[in-house]
Design an enzyme around this catalytic site. Structure first.
Site, mmCIF file in Angstrom:
data_model
loop_
_atom_site.group_PDB
_atom_site.id
_atom_site.type_symbol
_atom_site.label_atom_id
_atom_site.label_comp_id
_atom_site.label_asym_id
_atom_site.label_seq_id
_atom_site.Cartn_x
_atom_site.Cartn_y
_atom_site.Cartn_z
ATOM 1 N N HIS A 206 0.793 -1.239 0.000
ATOM 2 C CA HIS A 206 0.000 0.000 0.000
ATOM 3 C C HIS A 206 0.824 1.288 0.000
ATOM 4 C CE1 HIS A 206 0.948 0.005 4.291
ATOM 5 N NE2 HIS A 206 0.705 1.284 4.250
HETATM 6 C C1 UD1 Z 1 -2.044 5.947 5.314
HETATM 7 C C2 UD1 Z 1 -0.765 6.529 5.907
HETATM 8 C C3 UD1 Z 1 0.318 5.469 5.881
HETATM 9 C C4 UD1 Z 1 -0.130 4.191 6.552
HETATM 10 C C5 UD1 Z 1 -1.456 3.720 5.958
HETATM 11 C C6 UD1 Z 1 -1.963 2.550 6.729
HETATM 12 C C7 UD1 Z 1 -0.377 8.944 5.542
HETATM 13 C C8 UD1 Z 1 0.341 9.939 4.734
HETATM 14 N N1 UD1 Z 1 -0.286 7.667 5.115
HETATM 15 O O1 UD1 Z 1 -1.778 5.636 3.967
HETATM 16 O O2 UD1 Z 1 1.454 5.957 6.571
HETATM 17 O O3 UD1 Z 1 0.846 3.203 6.357
HETATM 18 O O4 UD1 Z 1 -2.412 4.798 6.034
HETATM 19 O O5 UD1 Z 1 -2.878 1.793 5.997
HETATM 20 O O6 UD1 Z 1 -0.998 9.282 6.523
HETATM 21 N N2 UD1 Z 1 -9.150 4.842 0.938
HETATM 22 C C9 UD1 Z 1 -10.406 4.287 0.855
HETATM 23 N N3 UD1 Z 1 -11.022 3.970 2.025
HETATM 24 C C10 UD1 Z 1 -10.493 4.187 3.249
HETATM 25 C C11 UD1 Z 1 -9.221 4.771 3.303
HETATM 26 C C12 UD1 Z 1 -8.559 5.090 2.141
HETATM 27 O O7 UD1 Z 1 -10.932 4.052 -0.219
HETATM 28 O O8 UD1 Z 1 -11.134 3.858 4.274
HETATM 29 C C13 UD1 Z 1 -8.435 5.158 -0.339
HETATM 30 C C14 UD1 Z 1 -8.726 6.554 -0.873
HETATM 31 O O9 UD1 Z 1 -8.733 6.478 -2.252
HETATM 32 C C15 UD1 Z 1 -7.498 7.320 -0.405
HETATM 33 C C16 UD1 Z 1 -6.392 6.277 -0.469
HETATM 34 O O10 UD1 Z 1 -7.041 5.064 -0.102
HETATM 35 O O11 UD1 Z 1 -7.227 8.426 -1.224
HETATM 36 C C17 UD1 Z 1 -5.235 6.558 0.450
HETATM 37 O O12 UD1 Z 1 -5.669 6.756 1.809
HETATM 38 P P1 UD1 Z 1 -4.776 7.657 2.805
HETATM 39 O O13 UD1 Z 1 -5.304 7.538 4.171
HETATM 40 O O14 UD1 Z 1 -4.577 9.021 2.240
HETATM 41 O O15 UD1 Z 1 -3.368 6.982 2.714
HETATM 42 P P2 UD1 Z 1 -2.951 5.466 2.925
HETATM 43 O O16 UD1 Z 1 -2.302 5.001 1.684
HETATM 44 O O17 UD1 Z 1 -4.087 4.690 3.479
HETATM 45 N N1 UDP Z 2 -3.928 -5.325 8.821
HETATM 46 C C1 UDP Z 2 -5.209 -5.849 8.959
HETATM 47 N N2 UDP Z 2 -5.893 -6.212 7.828
HETATM 48 C C2 UDP Z 2 -5.359 -6.115 6.582
HETATM 49 C C3 UDP Z 2 -4.047 -5.574 6.463
HETATM 50 C C4 UDP Z 2 -3.372 -5.179 7.591
HETATM 51 O O1 UDP Z 2 -5.705 -5.973 10.081
HETATM 52 O O2 UDP Z 2 -6.043 -6.455 5.608
HETATM 53 C C5 UDP Z 2 -3.200 -4.911 10.036
HETATM 54 C C6 UDP Z 2 -1.866 -5.578 10.222
HETATM 55 O O3 UDP Z 2 -2.028 -6.810 10.886
HETATM 56 C C7 UDP Z 2 -1.111 -4.562 11.047
HETATM 57 C C8 UDP Z 2 -1.631 -3.240 10.532
HETATM 58 O O4 UDP Z 2 -2.885 -3.534 9.896
HETATM 59 O O5 UDP Z 2 -1.419 -4.683 12.416
HETATM 60 C C9 UDP Z 2 -0.682 -2.636 9.553
HETATM 61 O O6 UDP Z 2 -1.294 -1.546 8.939
HETATM 62 P P1 UDP Z 2 -0.917 -1.032 7.490
HETATM 63 O O7 UDP Z 2 -0.174 -2.081 6.763
HETATM 64 O O8 UDP Z 2 -2.173 -0.512 6.896
HETATM 65 O O9 UDP Z 2 -0.005 0.243 7.797
HETATM 66 P P2 UDP Z 2 1.519 0.462 8.246
HETATM 67 O O10 UDP Z 2 1.824 -0.423 9.380
HETATM 68 O O11 UDP Z 2 2.369 0.219 7.048
HETATM 69 O O12 UDP Z 2 1.538 1.901 8.606
#
Ligand code: UD1
Ligand code: UDP
Length: 354
Positions: A206
């Protein structure tokens, strides 16, 4: 000892998981109010974690949703400030390195409310990552910096941050210790997808640096195409959207099981039975280590350098051959416990009381 009033700001999936053990410990003696920024909002990116992990319902929901960094962070900042002015907490608590973390920390610091940062001191030394900017900024305005590793302490010392910097271990390890047996008892994810113990690889991708670069995500898919074993991929919405935008098709990849994001209990189950875990997630790299499952990290750097010992985790970037070689490499690391003893939340609350 006085009862403390703490406002916690969370908003993204990994923060719900980190907050679960700390919130449980905090609320034994203190008052906690939770602000959910709404950064993640799909039920399987947010609500499911509150339900499974018994995290108290947020007191404030900002419903900020997705957006560019400035708009998303700015909206959070303005709304959090209003709540802090009205509630006057003793401390503001944030986790990790998301835009929700930075917004919470900045809002509080400017109001002279001391900031507690959990998972402080991590560095990738790559300022192109939004998370690196968020971490640096948050650490530099925080009053209490709870670090998960000695490396994190050293990173802060190198930036001249020395006051109230404490290694308490990793709250994500607390969450795994607490929930692993519950997961094994409750989750039916293996039978749902007809998966066998050590009969599949688990994938999560992601990071913006991978998903938002057509060539990099293309390379990652090309590697998956050449890995014959069953691969299970709970796909993050960011990645799903980007693949659609680029026109990449996943149904041409053999033995690939693509599923929606799963809850934490299903995720722990998928991780612990996987043959290998292929990921660019910070949390998943660590959980692979906790579960003693070899990991292949599709990034150029990792903040969790401890996991690289004896190839427990192999950093491969997005080079197709490197990914494939690492997935097929036989490793047998010793998995030294390096992330605390599962009582990090207790140590954090004890330190705050002192
Ligand atoms: C964010 C964090 C990242 C973290 C990740 C965990 C920042 C800059 N990034 O990244 O550090 O590792 O969360 O998962 O804060 N979207 C949906 N539904 C949701 C959420 C997101 O459809 O419930 C889609 C939207 O298109 C959105 C994109 O995902 O634009 C990215 O979401 P965003 O929260 O901006 O960044 P992440 O990639 O999730
Ligand atoms: N996780 C989850 N379901 C999923 C993917 C990840 O519960 O489908 C959990 C995972 O076990 C871990 C956390 O989400 O505890 C990690 O989050 P993510 O990978 O979104 O973000 P990051 O740690 O890179 O910020």
């Amino acid at each position: 000892m006085n009862t403390l009033k703490i406002i916690t700001v969370i908003g993204a999936r990994p923060q719900f998981i980190k907050a679960a053990p700390v919130s449980r410990e905090l609320r034994k003696k203190h008052t906690e109010l939770i602000i959910h920024t709404g950064q993640h909002y799909d039920p399987n990116m947010s609500d499911i974690f509150f339900e499974e992990l018994h995290i108290p319902k947020p007191d404030f929901h900002l419903e900020v949703g997705s957006g560019n960094h400035g708009k998303q962070t700015g909206e959070m900042l303005a709304k959090i400030e209003e709540i802090l002015v009205a509630e006057k907490p003793d401390y503001l608590l944030v986790y990790g390195d998301t835009n929700s973390t930075l917004a919470g920390a900045l809002a509080a610091a400017k109001l002279h409310i001391p900031v507690i940062h959990i998972e402080a001191g991590l560095r990738s030394f790559n300022k192109k990552m939004p998370e690196e900017i968020n971490r640096i900024m948050t650490d530099h305005v925080s009053e209490y910096l709870f670090c998960p590793t000695e490396t994190a302490i050293e990173n802060l010392h190198n930036e001249n941050i020395r006051h109230n910097v404490i290694n308490v271990g990793d709250v994500m390890y607390d969450a795994v210790v607490y929930n692993k047996k519950i997961a094994m008892d409750k989750s039916t994810i293996l039978s749902t997808h007809n998966l066998k113990d050590k009969g599949y690889h688990l994938i999560t991708i992601h990071r913006a640096e991978n998903t938002d670069d057509r060539e990099k995500i293309g390379n990652i898919l090309a590697a998956f195409e050449r890995i014959e074993e069953v691969k299970v991929w709970p796909i993050h919405p960011r990645t799903k959207n980007k693949l659609k935008e680029y026109g990449f098709k996943l149904d041409e990849i053999p033995n690939l099981v693509v599923i929606d994001p799963v809850g934490y209990l299903d995720m722990l189950t998928l991780e612990s039975h996987a043959k290998k875990i292929i990921t660019d997630s910070g949390g998943v790299q660590k959980e692979a280590y906790f579960m003693e499952v070899p990991c292949v990290t599709v990034r150029e750097q990792t903040e969790w350098v401890e996991t690289l010992a004896e190839d427990a985790n192999i950093l491969v970037g997005t080079d197709v051959e490197k990914i494939i070689n690492a997935v097929y490499k036989e490793v047998s690391p010793s998995y030294t416990p390096l992330f605390g003893d599962g009582n990090s939340a207790e140590k954090i609350v004890d330190s705050l009381e002192k």
